[in-house]
Design an enzyme around this catalytic site. Sequence first.
Site, PDB file in Angstrom:
ATOM      1  N   ARG A 215       0.836  -1.214   0.000  1.00  0.00           N
ATOM      2  CA  ARG A 215       0.000   0.000   0.000  1.00  0.00           C
ATOM      3  C   ARG A 215       0.867   1.258   0.000  1.00  0.00           C
ATOM      4  NH1 ARG A 215      -3.793  -3.209  -1.849  1.00  0.00           N
ATOM      5  NH2 ARG A 215      -4.391  -4.793  -0.355  1.00  0.00           N
ATOM      6  N   GLU A 338      -5.488 -12.169   8.523  1.00  0.00           N
ATOM      7  CA  GLU A 338      -5.217 -12.234   7.086  1.00  0.00           C
ATOM      8  C   GLU A 338      -4.082 -13.205   6.760  1.00  0.00           C
ATOM      9  OE1 GLU A 338      -4.756  -8.086   5.894  1.00  0.00           O
ATOM     10  OE2 GLU A 338      -6.920  -7.900   5.713  1.00  0.00           O
ATOM     11  N   ASP A 412     -11.637  -1.151   8.180  1.00  0.00           N
ATOM     12  CA  ASP A 412     -10.263  -1.090   7.669  1.00  0.00           C
ATOM     13  C   ASP A 412      -9.958   0.226   6.973  1.00  0.00           C
ATOM     14  OD1 ASP A 412      -7.744  -1.638   6.822  1.00  0.00           O
ATOM     15  OD2 ASP A 412      -8.284  -3.129   5.325  1.00  0.00           O
ATOM     16  N   GLU A 440      -4.537   4.151   1.056  1.00  0.00           N
ATOM     17  CA  GLU A 440      -4.960   2.888   0.437  1.00  0.00           C
ATOM     18  C   GLU A 440      -6.369   2.986  -0.147  1.00  0.00           C
ATOM     19  OE1 GLU A 440      -4.785  -0.498   3.046  1.00  0.00           O
ATOM     20  OE2 GLU A 440      -5.770  -1.810   1.610  1.00  0.00           O
ATOM     21  N   TRP A 591     -14.628  -9.867   1.944  1.00  0.00           N
ATOM     22  CA  TRP A 591     -13.781  -9.074   1.045  1.00  0.00           C
ATOM     23  C   TRP A 591     -14.583  -8.589  -0.165  1.00  0.00           C
ATOM     24  CZ3 TRP A 591      -8.338 -11.940   0.786  1.00  0.00           C
ATOM     25  CH2 TRP A 591      -7.692 -11.765   2.024  1.00  0.00           C
TER      26      TRP A 591
HETATM   27  C1  GCV Z   1      -0.561  -4.923   5.761  1.00  0.00           C
HETATM   28  C2  GCV Z   1      -5.664  -4.182   4.760  1.00  0.00           C
HETATM   29  C3  GCV Z   1      -4.705  -3.992   3.634  1.00  0.00           C
HETATM   30  C4  GCV Z   1      -3.516  -4.924   3.761  1.00  0.00           C
HETATM   31  C5  GCV Z   1      -2.863  -4.692   5.131  1.00  0.00           C
HETATM   32  C6  GCV Z   1      -3.918  -4.951   6.199  1.00  0.00           C
HETATM   33  C7  GCV Z   1      -3.384  -4.711   7.599  1.00  0.00           C
HETATM   34  O1  GCV Z   1      -6.278  -5.415   4.664  1.00  0.00           O
HETATM   35  O2  GCV Z   1      -5.349  -4.183   2.410  1.00  0.00           O
HETATM   36  O3  GCV Z   1      -2.612  -4.656   2.729  1.00  0.00           O
HETATM   37  O4  GCV Z   1      -1.755  -5.523   5.314  1.00  0.00           O
HETATM   38  O5  GCV Z   1      -5.006  -4.068   5.996  1.00  0.00           O
HETATM   39  O6  GCV Z   1      -3.611  -3.633   8.114  1.00  0.00           O
HETATM   40  O7  GCV Z   1      -2.748  -5.590   8.159  1.00  0.00           O
END
Ligand code: GCV
Length: 752
Positions: A215, A338, A412, A440, A591
């Site tokens: 990102r 994730e 998020d 992002e 998602w």
């Molecule tokens: C670093 C979101 C973003 C991911 C990120 C995640 C997080 O899902 O799309 O790229 O991963 O947040 O904050 O861990």
Amino acid sequence: MTLNPLARNNRPLIFHPRSQLSMGVCVSMRWMWIICLALVGLNTGGLRADDGYRAWLRYDPLDQVSQRQAWTSVVTGLVCREDDPSVKVALAELQMGFSGLLGIDPSVRPEVSGSGGVLIGTIDGNPEIAVRLRPEDADQIGSEGYVVRTYSNGNGKPLVMIAARSGVGVLYGAFELLRQVQTGVYPHGLDKVDQPKIGLRMLNHWDNLNRTVERGYAGFSLWEWFELPDYVSPRYHDYARLSASVGINATVLTNVNANAVILTEAYLEKVATLADVFRPYGIRVFLTARFSAPMEIGGLETADPLDPGVAAWWQAKVEEIYRHVPDFGGFLVKANSEGQPGPQDYGRSHADGANMLADALAPHGGSVMWRAFVYAAEIEMDRAMQAYAEFQPLDGTFRPNVFIQIKNGAIDFMPTEPFHPLFGAMPKTRQTLELQITQEYLGASIHLAYLAPMWKNCLDADTRVAGEGTTVAKVIAGSDADDGYLPGAIAGVANTGSNRNWTGHPMAAANWYAFGRLAWNPDLSSESVAEEWVRMTFSNDAHVVTPIREMLMESHPAVVDYMMPLGLHHIMAWDHHYGPGPWIDEGRPDWTAVYYHRANADGIGFDRTVSGSGAVSQYHPDVAGIFGDVDACPERYLLWFHHLPWNHPMASGNDLWDEMCLRYQRGVDTVGSWLEVWAGLESSIDAQQHNHVLRLLTRQERESRWWRDACLSYFQAFSKRPLPEGVGAPGHDLEYYRNLRLRYVPGTPSEQ
Ligand code: GCV
């Protein structure tokens, strides 16, 4: 006498007002200043070329002659007798700043004399400071704060004093003084006593060891791992200067989607080199810890936090880290989120995992930042509720050196999000507020979006958990009171990269700046911070300050309008998250976009009231009462909490469908209006900067229409209503928008 360590290190271009002049060319600062004045005097934008590297620490000659004269009569020398590394960099900064701003080269002397000057130092390090302080000063500056004050020095010669308890406090005071000069303040009557309200103010870099940045939209990682530790890029100093100038005091170098290799000896040597550069600027280094590191680089068969062998491995690893970095800050951990490994892989809790690491760090003064960003597709519960459900019951079970790091909202980093219900709901646990500086979900480094107003919505949000006024800012700041919240922290996911101007979009530097300023003092207004940044970055001329400040202030609401108005969320394109994608309905449900907007023939929005998912119940009853009541809920969160019919009456008198369409249009119109404003600034802004922003705004205007057209075409298939008057008709049919595919959007993990 050269007290400027930066000069000895073959300092980078930031040292000089004009980058082209700086490549090893030895021109006296006085001559440089004269040349610059001549260029400014010509006022021909085309002759100037500012590549943005200096960001807000430009130190170009002050354009107000009377202000310059006033400061020149004060800065007759720098009075300093201390050898502390932070005091030395403060001195270097003042020399650099005054050289550029005033065209003088102030000498350094150890004592105040009849000729006044700038007295710099710590209370214990210089008796001349101690005698000048007021009794109440010492109580108001803590360990990192400062006093910056002008005095008349008996014989009429003015004196400015920068005083603090610590070297880093002196450095912050020096930056404050320079900010005052840069923003047009005169020396007379200057009296600033300040200290940070939040103890730990961190940048989080989502930087990978191959230098891609998750990102990240401003090039590659700043950290040149392959060159380190032998070659130390001058950019590290300037990153530290810029960060310290806004009070940032910690940095996590690596991505939360962590790579265990950072914890190997070869990489720790590289980390140590960076830590050595950052130390004088008061910045402590943290690393991300991959929970499975004991297996991946330690050869163990398990990473179970309750396994004594695993705990011993981490203990030894931590000792090794501290041998390299004696002031190491600690670990940031993304666990069981994730796809990242974590304690739950062994049937253990988040507290088991965090405490095991905390025990290893505690003897050295280190901390664990343990992220609460957890959710799973297999769980039926509304994604917005899962982190609270997982963490709140663990309150009181974490070690004192564990901070639970919580994103500003429960999904998020969406364009607008109500504050996360965990804030204030874990009174026995330290909490960190995690904000995202990198954009992002807000147009990457292509769209202008000044984020301070969004962050303020969270910082100022009243959780009510410990009575009225228990704002998120107060919760994370904590207090010494027995019944107060434990002091926490604030973290911002960095938007910096290897681009010459650090942040890609020239205006995105305002977000790095604003993050630091609000982390230092969340009570500052977004508008005042925007104004400071504009003055320092562009000019003190009101004809420049006012329109750019206004553009900044309009920008976040405008982006929300044309992307996700009225509390819509998560309707962006798959994977890269750049464009619109309200039709996304495949893959894991949480998602998709349809999971969140729930549009159908009846209406739109996610019902999170007690008759829906019940997410409102995770807030204090007073707050739940507001969010859960369709008439009391702020409109910016309406569809976050409510599923409403298309003809729901809105405060404006429009019904919901028309209001939504008009909001999309308003966003487009606002961006369109900036094109004219920006064009009007052509003669007042450096040509390179002006052209860069102009190109980006032009694209933003086009893409705001893309968002409007794609989203309204999609939702119209459900509302079956015409677009109200004044809303532009889409140029294409829905299929066209659905089929648009962007490839290689920077920062997209799957394409890195
Ligand atoms: C670093 C979101 C973003 C991911 C990120 C995640 C997080 O899902 O799309 O790229 O991963 O947040 O904050 O861990």
